[in-house]
Scaffold this active site. Structure first.
Site, PDB file in Angstrom:
ATOM      1  N   HIS A 121      -0.432   9.479  -2.359  1.00  0.00           N
ATOM      2  CA  HIS A 121       0.336   8.438  -1.649  1.00  0.00           C
ATOM      3  C   HIS A 121       1.062   7.479  -2.583  1.00  0.00           C
ATOM      4  O   HIS A 121       0.991   6.257  -2.419  1.00  0.00           O
ATOM      5  CB  HIS A 121      -0.581   7.670  -0.688  1.00  0.00           C
ATOM      6  CG  HIS A 121       0.092   7.417   0.638  1.00  0.00           C
ATOM      7  ND1 HIS A 121       0.726   6.237   0.914  1.00  0.00           N
ATOM      8  CD2 HIS A 121       0.253   8.205   1.704  1.00  0.00           C
ATOM      9  CE1 HIS A 121       1.243   6.299   2.126  1.00  0.00           C
ATOM     10  NE2 HIS A 121       0.973   7.485   2.639  1.00  0.00           N
ATOM     11  N   GLU A 162      -0.399  15.746  -3.612  1.00  0.00           N
ATOM     12  CA  GLU A 162       0.817  15.225  -2.968  1.00  0.00           C
ATOM     13  C   GLU A 162       1.150  13.814  -3.429  1.00  0.00           C
ATOM     14  O   GLU A 162       0.257  12.986  -3.614  1.00  0.00           O
ATOM     15  CB  GLU A 162       0.598  15.223  -1.460  1.00  0.00           C
ATOM     16  CG  GLU A 162       1.693  14.583  -0.651  1.00  0.00           C
ATOM     17  CD  GLU A 162       1.348  14.502   0.810  1.00  0.00           C
ATOM     18  OE1 GLU A 162       0.390  15.176   1.229  1.00  0.00           O
ATOM     19  OE2 GLU A 162       2.009  13.750   1.536  1.00  0.00           O
ATOM     20  N   ARG A 212      -6.344  18.811   4.417  1.00  0.00           N
ATOM     21  CA  ARG A 212      -6.159  17.695   3.487  1.00  0.00           C
ATOM     22  C   ARG A 212      -7.401  16.825   3.535  1.00  0.00           C
ATOM     23  O   ARG A 212      -7.936  16.566   4.625  1.00  0.00           O
ATOM     24  CB  ARG A 212      -4.935  16.859   3.903  1.00  0.00           C
ATOM     25  CG  ARG A 212      -4.606  15.744   2.936  1.00  0.00           C
ATOM     26  CD  ARG A 212      -3.551  14.792   3.443  1.00  0.00           C
ATOM     27  NE  ARG A 212      -4.148  13.698   4.204  1.00  0.00           N
ATOM     28  CZ  ARG A 212      -3.481  12.597   4.538  1.00  0.00           C
ATOM     29  NH1 ARG A 212      -2.200  12.469   4.221  1.00  0.00           N
ATOM     30  NH2 ARG A 212      -4.070  11.631   5.224  1.00  0.00           N
ATOM     31  N   HIS A 220       6.593  17.355   6.219  1.00  0.00           N
ATOM     32  CA  HIS A 220       5.828  16.198   6.688  1.00  0.00           C
ATOM     33  C   HIS A 220       5.605  16.327   8.195  1.00  0.00           C
ATOM     34  O   HIS A 220       6.543  16.644   8.934  1.00  0.00           O
ATOM     35  CB  HIS A 220       6.654  14.951   6.380  1.00  0.00           C
ATOM     36  CG  HIS A 220       5.903  13.684   6.471  1.00  0.00           C
ATOM     37  ND1 HIS A 220       6.528  12.501   6.813  1.00  0.00           N
ATOM     38  CD2 HIS A 220       4.606  13.371   6.259  1.00  0.00           C
ATOM     39  CE1 HIS A 220       5.636  11.521   6.795  1.00  0.00           C
ATOM     40  NE2 HIS A 220       4.473  12.014   6.464  1.00  0.00           N
ATOM     41  N   GLU A 273       8.180  13.383   1.467  1.00  0.00           N
ATOM     42  CA  GLU A 273       8.177  12.853   2.841  1.00  0.00           C
ATOM     43  C   GLU A 273       9.031  11.601   2.969  1.00  0.00           C
ATOM     44  O   GLU A 273       9.506  11.298   4.056  1.00  0.00           O
ATOM     45  CB  GLU A 273       6.761  12.588   3.325  1.00  0.00           C
ATOM     46  CG  GLU A 273       6.037  11.481   2.622  1.00  0.00           C
ATOM     47  CD  GLU A 273       4.605  11.338   3.121  1.00  0.00           C
ATOM     48  OE1 GLU A 273       3.834  12.315   3.035  1.00  0.00           O
ATOM     49  OE2 GLU A 273       4.274  10.249   3.610  1.00  0.00           O
ATOM     50  N   ASP A 333      -3.672  13.766  -0.916  1.00  0.00           N
ATOM     51  CA  ASP A 333      -2.462  12.946  -0.931  1.00  0.00           C
ATOM     52  C   ASP A 333      -2.677  11.709  -1.804  1.00  0.00           C
ATOM     53  O   ASP A 333      -3.519  10.870  -1.495  1.00  0.00           O
ATOM     54  CB  ASP A 333      -2.140  12.505   0.509  1.00  0.00           C
ATOM     55  CG  ASP A 333      -0.759  11.868   0.640  1.00  0.00           C
ATOM     56  OD1 ASP A 333      -0.282  11.735   1.776  1.00  0.00           O
ATOM     57  OD2 ASP A 333      -0.159  11.521  -0.412  1.00  0.00           O
ATOM     58  N   GLU A 373       2.228  20.447   7.931  1.00  0.00           N
ATOM     59  CA  GLU A 373       1.259  19.386   8.242  1.00  0.00           C
ATOM     60  C   GLU A 373       1.225  19.207   9.751  1.00  0.00           C
ATOM     61  O   GLU A 373       2.281  19.171  10.407  1.00  0.00           O
ATOM     62  CB  GLU A 373       1.675  18.076   7.571  1.00  0.00           C
ATOM     63  CG  GLU A 373       0.756  16.908   7.888  1.00  0.00           C
ATOM     64  CD  GLU A 373       1.153  15.650   7.151  1.00  0.00           C
ATOM     65  OE1 GLU A 373       2.259  15.598   6.602  1.00  0.00           O
ATOM     66  OE2 GLU A 373       0.341  14.713   7.120  1.00  0.00           O
ATOM     67  N   TRP A 393       2.230   1.370  -1.403  1.00  0.00           N
ATOM     68  CA  TRP A 393       1.217   1.703  -0.402  1.00  0.00           C
ATOM     69  C   TRP A 393       1.198   3.197  -0.149  1.00  0.00           C
ATOM     70  O   TRP A 393       2.226   3.845  -0.140  1.00  0.00           O
ATOM     71  CB  TRP A 393       1.502   0.998   0.936  1.00  0.00           C
ATOM     72  CG  TRP A 393       0.519   1.431   1.965  1.00  0.00           C
ATOM     73  CD1 TRP A 393      -0.802   1.062   2.048  1.00  0.00           C
ATOM     74  CD2 TRP A 393       0.735   2.403   3.000  1.00  0.00           C
ATOM     75  NE1 TRP A 393      -1.399   1.703   3.089  1.00  0.00           N
ATOM     76  CE2 TRP A 393      -0.505   2.533   3.697  1.00  0.00           C
ATOM     77  CE3 TRP A 393       1.827   3.156   3.421  1.00  0.00           C
ATOM     78  CZ2 TRP A 393      -0.660   3.396   4.803  1.00  0.00           C
ATOM     79  CZ3 TRP A 393       1.678   4.008   4.505  1.00  0.00           C
ATOM     80  CH2 TRP A 393       0.449   4.096   5.180  1.00  0.00           C
ATOM     81  N   HIS A 413      -5.714  16.511   8.875  1.00  0.00           N
ATOM     82  CA  HIS A 413      -6.285  15.479   7.993  1.00  0.00           C
ATOM     83  C   HIS A 413      -7.792  15.446   8.182  1.00  0.00           C
ATOM     84  O   HIS A 413      -8.273  15.236   9.296  1.00  0.00           O
ATOM     85  CB  HIS A 413      -5.715  14.102   8.353  1.00  0.00           C
ATOM     86  CG  HIS A 413      -4.267  13.957   8.049  1.00  0.00           C
ATOM     87  ND1 HIS A 413      -3.608  12.758   8.153  1.00  0.00           N
ATOM     88  CD2 HIS A 413      -3.327  14.849   7.654  1.00  0.00           C
ATOM     89  CE1 HIS A 413      -2.333  12.914   7.817  1.00  0.00           C
ATOM     90  NE2 HIS A 413      -2.139  14.176   7.520  1.00  0.00           N
ATOM     91  N   TYR A 442      -6.288   4.412   1.904  1.00  0.00           N
ATOM     92  CA  TYR A 442      -5.322   5.128   2.739  1.00  0.00           C
ATOM     93  C   TYR A 442      -5.952   6.381   3.356  1.00  0.00           C
ATOM     94  O   TYR A 442      -6.719   7.098   2.683  1.00  0.00           O
ATOM     95  CB  TYR A 442      -4.110   5.556   1.889  1.00  0.00           C
ATOM     96  CG  TYR A 442      -3.376   6.667   2.556  1.00  0.00           C
ATOM     97  CD1 TYR A 442      -3.592   7.995   2.184  1.00  0.00           C
ATOM     98  CD2 TYR A 442      -2.572   6.412   3.660  1.00  0.00           C
ATOM     99  CE1 TYR A 442      -2.993   9.027   2.859  1.00  0.00           C
ATOM    100  CE2 TYR A 442      -1.964   7.442   4.338  1.00  0.00           C
ATOM    101  CZ  TYR A 442      -2.187   8.754   3.942  1.00  0.00           C
ATOM    102  OH  TYR A 442      -1.589   9.764   4.632  1.00  0.00           O
ATOM    103  N   ARG A 448       8.482  18.244   0.763  1.00  0.00           N
ATOM    104  CA  ARG A 448       7.800  17.705   1.942  1.00  0.00           C
ATOM    105  C   ARG A 448       8.722  17.048   2.959  1.00  0.00           C
ATOM    106  O   ARG A 448       8.247  16.461   3.921  1.00  0.00           O
ATOM    107  CB  ARG A 448       6.800  16.641   1.480  1.00  0.00           C
ATOM    108  CG  ARG A 448       5.623  17.158   0.733  1.00  0.00           C
ATOM    109  CD  ARG A 448       4.457  17.460   1.633  1.00  0.00           C
ATOM    110  NE  ARG A 448       3.854  16.265   2.219  1.00  0.00           N
ATOM    111  CZ  ARG A 448       3.426  16.211   3.482  1.00  0.00           C
ATOM    112  NH1 ARG A 448       3.576  17.235   4.266  1.00  0.00           N
ATOM    113  NH2 ARG A 448       2.873  15.116   3.935  1.00  0.00           N
ATOM    114  N   ASP A 494       3.657  10.163  13.220  1.00  0.00           N
ATOM    115  CA  ASP A 494       4.907   9.418  13.368  1.00  0.00           C
ATOM    116  C   ASP A 494       6.150  10.284  13.202  1.00  0.00           C
ATOM    117  O   ASP A 494       7.271   9.767  13.219  1.00  0.00           O
ATOM    118  CB  ASP A 494       4.964   8.194  12.446  1.00  0.00           C
ATOM    119  CG  ASP A 494       4.588   8.486  11.002  1.00  0.00           C
ATOM    120  OD1 ASP A 494       3.396   8.676  10.736  1.00  0.00           O
ATOM    121  OD2 ASP A 494       5.491   8.497  10.149  1.00  0.00           O
TER     122      ASP A 494
END
Ligand code: CS2
Ligand code: MG
Length: 409
Positions: free
Chosen positions: A218, A242, A153, A318, A268, A216, A345, A409, A128, A165, A289, A322
């Site tokens: 999002h 994305e 990205r 993805h 994702e 992305d 990623e 979000w 990122h 984001y 993803r 997390d």
């Protein structure tokens, strides 16, 4: 279907800890002493999965034959009657990853060997890059390119919005789940659509076309807005755009795809092949993803990726912070074995994470490498160290439009 001699499951434990951020990890041990690990992390809803594993699945696993991975997957998917969904599938994913880990350790082979062996020498990864200004974002990409990445990205603050984001703060990686109640972020699609073409144009103008550029969205556009943005970005030869729209509306991608040749990536938030079956078989997307941690583990991800291969769709699993190093390892083993690998990623992890998760995969000049001689998934989890990092409830933000109404979000 019980038994299995030394392969019989005798212990099932769930490790909830927060080494840098919250993780849920499943530990399965066999009568013969083999231990397998599975990632069950669902960002912002971790304890729901921990409970599903502890309170509903562990009793079903004790006494079962750990070698029967496919049959156990079917048992856990068809057995509860209530099927699919992020919590159920994250729990099944963790069991599946742990069983493949054990299978590899029993065979003395890395999981990718059990999946058919190497199809490639290394995996292209993407990090990122972000910034509060276009200049900061360009500088952030440059830093990643100097580290050897061939794909990056880019996200940048949208002028006029209080927050956006994906923007990292200082040297800290961007961690969206960082408050004990959801942050309320604000959103304006017109401001975003006005800005992103300028951002991408500046990146290509200053850094050229010699690397793969990703962005992305999002989940925040309508199909028509997404089609417009895809068309606007065509001159800049994106590797992918994305999550342009909320992904559950698969048919929306037929409209988007009809208007743009900018490659589309989505998935994702998906947790089964049914979430992406139309997207793949209609060729409405270019990259899928899903991550092994959320989409049914290695067993189910392999089915998704094999279906994708039939339609020219490639993997883009993805891999944020997390998805734990265990889940990342599962993605990586699949990436080495499938014919239609696209990109992995690799957001990286907080420093503390390595105190608990000891991964044998390596990031070398923007590419992921894996050993031939590390059996299983190649990640060990230090349960004592994990106890030093107690779980703290953290929520992902929510998003409201400038008029106060809820947005994605
Ligand atoms: C993002 C994720 O990595 C990505 O592509 O969409 O960081 C996503 O925001 C988080 O995984 C949510 O937990
Ligand atoms: Mg994303």
């Amino acid at each position: 279907m019980t038994g299995g001699g030394s392969r019989t499951i005798r212990e099932v434990d769930v490790v909830v800890s927060a080494p840098g951020r919250n993780y849920v990890t499943l530990r399965i041990e066999t009568v013969g002493g083999l231990v397998g690990w599975g990632d069950a992390t669902l960002n912002g809803r971790e304890l729901a999965v921990a409970s599903y594993l502890r309170d509903h699945l562990s009793a079903l696993l004790l006494g079962k034959d750990s070698a029967r991975i496919g049959d156990l997957w079917q048992y856990l998917y068809r057995g509860p009657y209530w099927r699919r969904g992020p919590v159920t599938m994250a729990a099944i994913s963790a069991v599946d990853q742990a069983l493949w880990d054990i299978q590899g350790k029993a065979a003395g082979m890395p999981v990718f060997q059990l999946l058919g062996g190497r199809a490639r020498e290394r995996l292209m990864a993407y990090p990122h890059a972000s910034g509060h200004t276009v200049e900061d974002a360009v500088a952030s990409i440059s830093t990643k390119l100097e580290q050897g990445y061939a794909a990056v990205r880019v996200q940048a603050s949208v002028p006029g919005l209080a927050s956006t984001y994906g923007i990292h703060v200082g040297d800290e990686a961007y961690e969206p789940a960082h408050t004990d109640l959801p942050d309320e972020e604000s959103w304006s699609t017109p401001l975003y659509l006005d800005f992103v073409p300028k951002l991408i144009a500046a990146v290509r103008d200053q850094l050229g076309y010699g690397f793969n550029l990703l962005h992305d969205g999002h989940h925040r556009l309508t199909p028509t807005e997404a089609a417009w943005l895809g068309k606007e970005l065509e001159p800049y030869r994106m590797f992918w755009l994305e999550d342009v729209t909320p992904a559950e509306d698969q048919a929306a991608f037929s409209l988007i795809k009809a208007h743009t040749t900018t490659p589309l990536a989505v998935g994702e938030v998906f947790n089964s092949i049914w979430d992406c079956q139309q997207l793949i078989t209609n060729r409405w997307i270019d990259y899928i993803r899903c991550a092994t941690t959320h989409a049914g583990g290695i067993t189910h991800m392999k089915r998704i990726l094999d279906l994708a291969d039939l339609y020219g769709v490639r993997s883009g699993c993805h891999g944020p912070s997390d998805v734990s190093p265990v889940g990342m390892a599962a993605n990586i083993h699949l990436g080495f074995a499938i014919p239609n690998f696209g990109v992995q990623e690799f957001m990286g992890y907080p420093e503390e994470t390595a105190e608990v998760f000891r991964a044998s995969y390596r990031l070398v000049e923007g590419h992921l490498e894996i050993d031939e001689d590390v059996p299983g998934l190649g990640v060990e989890v230090d349960v004592e160290a994990a106890a030093r990092f107690p779980y703290e409830r953290k929520y992902l933000p929510v998003n409201r439009r400038l008029d106060g109404s809820m947005h994605d979000w």
